[in-house]
Design a protein around this motif. Sequence first.
Motif, mmCIF file in Angstrom:
data_model
loop_
_atom_site.group_PDB
_atom_site.id
_atom_site.type_symbol
_atom_site.label_atom_id
_atom_site.label_comp_id
_atom_site.label_asym_id
_atom_site.label_seq_id
_atom_site.Cartn_x
_atom_site.Cartn_y
_atom_site.Cartn_z
ATOM 1 N N TRP A 47 0.797 -1.125 -0.153
ATOM 2 C CA TRP A 47 -0.058 0.057 0.055
ATOM 3 C C TRP A 47 1.037 1.139 0.106
ATOM 4 N N GLU A 48 2.102 1.303 0.456
ATOM 5 C CA GLU A 48 2.931 2.436 0.506
ATOM 6 C C GLU A 48 3.465 2.751 -0.855
ATOM 7 N N LEU A 49 3.671 1.464 -1.514
ATOM 8 C CA LEU A 49 4.010 1.687 -3.085
ATOM 9 C C LEU A 49 2.758 2.435 -3.868
ATOM 10 N N LEU A 70 -5.637 6.378 1.105
ATOM 11 C CA LEU A 70 -4.869 5.185 1.496
ATOM 12 C C LEU A 70 -4.290 5.112 2.956
ATOM 13 N N LEU A 71 -3.785 6.514 3.385
ATOM 14 C CA LEU A 71 -3.393 6.482 4.899
ATOM 15 C C LEU A 71 -4.714 6.177 6.042
ATOM 16 N N ILE A 72 -5.607 6.676 5.536
ATOM 17 C CA ILE A 72 -7.020 6.394 6.178
ATOM 18 C C ILE A 72 -7.247 4.961 6.352
ATOM 19 N N ALA A 73 -7.265 4.192 5.252
ATOM 20 C CA ALA A 73 -7.631 2.906 4.876
ATOM 21 C C ALA A 73 -6.726 2.103 5.726
ATOM 22 N N ALA A 74 -5.412 2.293 5.814
ATOM 23 C CA ALA A 74 -4.226 1.552 6.338
ATOM 24 C C ALA A 74 -4.174 1.728 7.827
#
Length: 212
Positions: A47-49, A70-74
Amino acid sequence: MLKSRKELDTELDATARAWLDAALTEAAHAARENVTAEPSAYASPPWELHYAAAGRHCGPAHADSVRSLLLIAARAPLSSVTRLYEQGTAAERRAVLLTLHRLDLDATALPLVEDALRTNDTRLVAAAVGPYAAAHLDPHAWRHAVLKCLFTGVPLTAVARLDERARGDAELARMLRDFAAERTAAGREVPADLRTALALTEIAPAAPTEES
């Protein structure tokens, strides 16, 4: 302004929507499996990629919003947020700063805000003075953040809760007057925003209400 998933779905084409679906699924999987804290010895979590590739797949205009989702989902922990900020481009750093208040980090991410405020990148300064800074910067640091905005030309509309925190702040008033005097002595224009902020400092803070 960050856009919601629903808003993005109306603006992205089918290919970008499919990429975003897969990226958010990967991020949510990382949150469930608690694999966001540390990358492997060879690669960062997928996910960071995706975070780094958001602009390429969804376009620069949507990159901040996609990265924030993405930050929130992770449910990105401090380790991931710090890594993405420190290793990221200015755009990737900005998205981190814009999302801090939506992550469960308390005050632990303040070093990232402080780092952004040491730069002269107006994109980072504007992102750094959002709701997270309003909630967690101490009065001294917050006052200097306001001055940083005036110095770099960032509109004070970027400063979250300016009305609330500037109200009745005599020390901020002193700093603003000193800054105005320095500008005037140097033959430079005093920003209109400075007068707005100074006016706020002259309003008495609201008196606390007694519970009945």
